[in-house]
Design a protein around this motif. Structure first.
Motif, mmCIF file in Angstrom:
data_model
loop_
_atom_site.group_PDB
_atom_site.id
_atom_site.type_symbol
_atom_site.label_atom_id
_atom_site.label_comp_id
_atom_site.label_asym_id
_atom_site.label_seq_id
_atom_site.Cartn_x
_atom_site.Cartn_y
_atom_site.Cartn_z
ATOM 1 N N TYR A 77 0.838 -1.203 0.000
ATOM 2 C CA TYR A 77 0.000 0.000 0.000
ATOM 3 C C TYR A 77 0.874 1.255 0.000
ATOM 4 O O TYR A 77 0.598 2.235 -0.702
ATOM 5 C CB TYR A 77 -0.906 -0.023 1.233
ATOM 6 N N ALA A 78 1.962 1.198 0.786
ATOM 7 C CA ALA A 78 2.885 2.340 0.848
ATOM 8 C C ALA A 78 3.595 2.533 -0.487
ATOM 9 O O ALA A 78 3.791 3.671 -0.947
ATOM 10 C CB ALA A 78 3.900 2.122 1.966
ATOM 11 N N GLU A 79 3.987 1.442 -1.143
ATOM 12 C CA GLU A 79 4.658 1.526 -2.444
ATOM 13 C C GLU A 79 3.761 2.200 -3.482
ATOM 14 O O GLU A 79 4.198 3.082 -4.230
ATOM 15 C CB GLU A 79 5.038 0.123 -2.931
ATOM 16 N N ILE A 80 2.492 1.765 -3.535
ATOM 17 C CA ILE A 80 1.560 2.340 -4.509
ATOM 18 C C ILE A 80 1.373 3.828 -4.233
ATOM 19 O O ILE A 80 1.277 4.649 -5.155
ATOM 20 C CB ILE A 80 0.202 1.604 -4.460
ATOM 21 N N GLY A 81 1.343 4.189 -2.937
ATOM 22 C CA GLY A 81 1.204 5.596 -2.560
ATOM 23 C C GLY A 81 2.384 6.442 -2.989
ATOM 24 O O GLY A 81 2.269 7.664 -3.138
ATOM 25 N N LYS A 82 3.533 5.795 -3.211
ATOM 26 C CA LYS A 82 4.729 6.507 -3.674
ATOM 27 C C LYS A 82 4.844 6.514 -5.199
ATOM 28 O O LYS A 82 5.831 7.007 -5.753
ATOM 29 C CB LYS A 82 5.976 5.856 -3.078
ATOM 30 N N GLY A 83 3.861 5.901 -5.865
ATOM 31 C CA GLY A 83 3.880 5.886 -7.324
ATOM 32 C C GLY A 83 4.521 4.657 -7.924
ATOM 33 O O GLY A 83 4.811 4.622 -9.123
ATOM 34 N N ILE A 84 4.759 3.622 -7.109
ATOM 35 C CA ILE A 84 5.384 2.387 -7.597
ATOM 36 C C ILE A 84 4.295 1.363 -7.895
ATOM 37 O O ILE A 84 3.526 0.986 -7.007
ATOM 38 C CB ILE A 84 6.367 1.818 -6.559
ATOM 39 N N ASP A 85 4.223 0.924 -9.142
ATOM 40 C CA ASP A 85 3.245 -0.085 -9.545
ATOM 41 C C ASP A 85 3.872 -1.469 -9.361
ATOM 42 O O ASP A 85 4.799 -1.835 -10.090
ATOM 43 C CB ASP A 85 2.855 0.118 -11.008
ATOM 44 N N PRO A 86 3.410 -2.265 -8.396
ATOM 45 C CA PRO A 86 4.015 -3.587 -8.164
ATOM 46 C C PRO A 86 3.885 -4.514 -9.363
ATOM 47 O O PRO A 86 4.750 -5.346 -9.601
ATOM 48 C CB PRO A 86 3.245 -4.125 -6.950
ATOM 49 N N HIS A 87 2.819 -4.363 -10.153
ATOM 50 C CA HIS A 87 2.644 -5.198 -11.345
ATOM 51 C C HIS A 87 3.680 -4.858 -12.408
ATOM 52 O O HIS A 87 4.241 -5.749 -13.053
ATOM 53 C CB HIS A 87 1.241 -5.013 -11.925
ATOM 54 N N ALA A 88 3.938 -3.569 -12.592
ATOM 55 C CA ALA A 88 4.911 -3.149 -13.606
ATOM 56 C C ALA A 88 6.295 -3.675 -13.264
ATOM 57 O O ALA A 88 7.056 -4.090 -14.137
ATOM 58 C CB ALA A 88 4.934 -1.627 -13.701
ATOM 59 N N ARG A 89 6.615 -3.669 -11.979
ATOM 60 C CA ARG A 89 7.919 -4.166 -11.556
ATOM 61 C C ARG A 89 8.047 -5.655 -11.835
ATOM 62 O O ARG A 89 9.086 -6.147 -12.260
ATOM 63 C CB ARG A 89 8.115 -3.896 -10.063
ATOM 64 N N GLU A 90 6.950 -6.389 -11.636
ATOM 65 C CA GLU A 90 6.989 -7.839 -11.823
ATOM 66 C C GLU A 90 7.072 -8.230 -13.292
ATOM 67 O O GLU A 90 7.709 -9.213 -13.644
ATOM 68 C CB GLU A 90 5.756 -8.476 -11.183
ATOM 69 N N THR A 91 6.410 -7.448 -14.168
ATOM 70 C CA THR A 91 6.405 -7.818 -15.582
ATOM 71 C C THR A 91 7.769 -7.608 -16.232
ATOM 72 O O THR A 91 8.016 -8.099 -17.323
ATOM 73 C CB THR A 91 5.352 -6.998 -16.349
#
Length: 409
Positions: free
Chosen positions: A82-96
């Motif tokens: 939740y904190a990562e998304i709030g900082k503008g980090i897309d967890p899906h984009a990192r995984e792909t």
């Protein structure tokens, strides 16, 4: 989308839809919820992605599967994501950007779940013995034909990885779980078919053995002749309570209420993570009281722990009973394993025509029936069934009161 206060008891009551998916959001933890699908429950995190222009698209990320992942662990991971998304980090984009290797999928799988030490040992063994040469392979490169060939190789006892048919099926169930986890967790794997899905299994290799009615008297006679009174009492507690062998071996005095005549195993000590409360009968109480007296009269009194079956080993409790199992088989001619005693308990309950819901509660099984999950059973409701089972074994052991009459060497 329904909002509920997510808790461990509430999770057990969420029904699985016949098709599609339903989201249940936590009313006390914003952005945290569970996704109910026909195949199970999944913890999810949802939040709008922060961008330079303000709130962006909504990101929804699967954290892990219930009940393999505990609620507390899911909340911890939710906070991080939740904190990562709030900082503008897309967890899906990192995984792909990266296709995970089998080793990396296994590491992520382990992190996402609260696994027992024995389960970890089993999984680590499967990775080492069966899939060690696949560790660095991208998971997308493991094909159906590779799975079939490896399954055949493990099934052949004379082969390089040969361990037998039962072990081969067990190894494939393990790697199937990793593929399912990848499908639930990584976007690039969502639409891929699990290569284990169409595997031709060797068959159902589960043990279904139990001690038959005609063998119960000779089995009990052999148990009564064991040199170790503690092991004999351990076997009797297993067959009279239906506890799993580890639950019985790690039984503590603090779990037993002699006044209310109840035995309660905490949720963190049961296989399915559910607290198990069981009425205890006079026969069981006599065996437990005999244990107390035996401990006081022996060197085990010096061991300062709470176990009913104490040991001076590193665990502090009974661990190994193979030698005693072998001795009972040698004396009686009745082949059995400790878990067969649990099946014998269940078979006795069925023979006494005890209803299936009560048997399920006595064994602390998790029912797939949603209606049964909603039923709250008072332990006292199970007492007549427990007493009937005790009377059954008392009669079959051919003694008016076997708990008093047994004289161990």
């Amino acid at each position: 989308m329904p909002h509920i206060k997510l808790s461990a008891p509430e999770l057990k009551l969420i029904p699985l839809p016949e098709s599609g998916q339903v989201f249940y959001w936590d009313s006390s933890d914003r952005g945290f919820g569970v996704k109910a699908t026909p195949t199970g429950l999944f913890f999810v995190v949802q939040r709008r992605l922060k961008t330079n222009d303000g709130p962006g698209k909504t990101i929804r990320k699967v954290v892990g599967r219930h009940p393999e992942m505990r609620l507390e662990k899911a909340r911890q991971l939710k906070t991080e994501i939740y904190a990562e998304i709030g900082k503008g980090i897309d967890p899906h984009a990192r995984e792909t950007e990266h296709i995970h290797t089998l080793e990396e999928v296994y590491a992520a799988y382990r992190q996402s779940r609260t696994l027992r030490a024995s389960t970890l040992k089993l999984y680590d063994g499967a990775m080492t013995r069966c899939f060690d040469d696949w560790r660095n392979l991208p998971i997308t490169e493991i094909s159906k034909s590779m799975i079939e060939a490896r399954h055949k190789e493990i099934s052949n006892r004379n082969g390089k990885r040969g361990q037998g048919k039962a072990h081969a099926d067990q190894a494939m169930r393990f790697i199937r779980g990793l593929f399912n986890y990848a499908s639930d967790s990584f976007p690039y794997f969502e639409n891929r078919r699990n290569p284990v899905q169409k595997l031709r299994w060797n068959g159902d290799n589960k043990r279904e053995s139990h001690i038959s009615e005609v063998d119960l008297p000779v089995w009990f006679d052999a148990v009564s002749k064991l040199r170790s009174q503690m092991i004999g009492d351990y076997f009797l507690i297993c067959i009279l309570t239906g506890l799993r062998r580890t639950e019985a071996a790690t039984l503590k005095w603090s779990y037993i209420d002699f006044t209310k005549r109840l035995l309660t195993i905490p949720s963190d000590k049961t296989k399915n993570g559910r607290r198990h409360c069981l009425p205890i009968t006079p026969l069981i109480i006599e065996i437990l009281q005999r244990r107390k007296q035996a401990i006081k009269a022996s060197k085990l009194q010096q061991i300062s722990n709470d176990y009913v079956f104490p040991s001076n080993g590193s665990t502090g409790h009974l661990v190994e009973s193979k030698a005693s199992v072998t001795k009972v088989i040698e004396i009686s001619g009745v082949k059995f394993m400790p878990h067969d005693l649990r099946r014998t308990f269940a078979t006795a309950a069925q023979r006494l025509k005890i209803d299936k819901v009560s048997i399920s509660k006595l064994l602390n099984h998790v029912s797939g029936d949603v209606t049964v999950r909603y039923l709250v059973t008072d332990p006292e409701d199970l007492r007549p069934a427990m007493e009937a089972i005790s009377d059954y074994f008392n009669h079959k052991f051919n003694s008016k009161n076997f708990a008093k009459s047994v004289e161990f060497r």
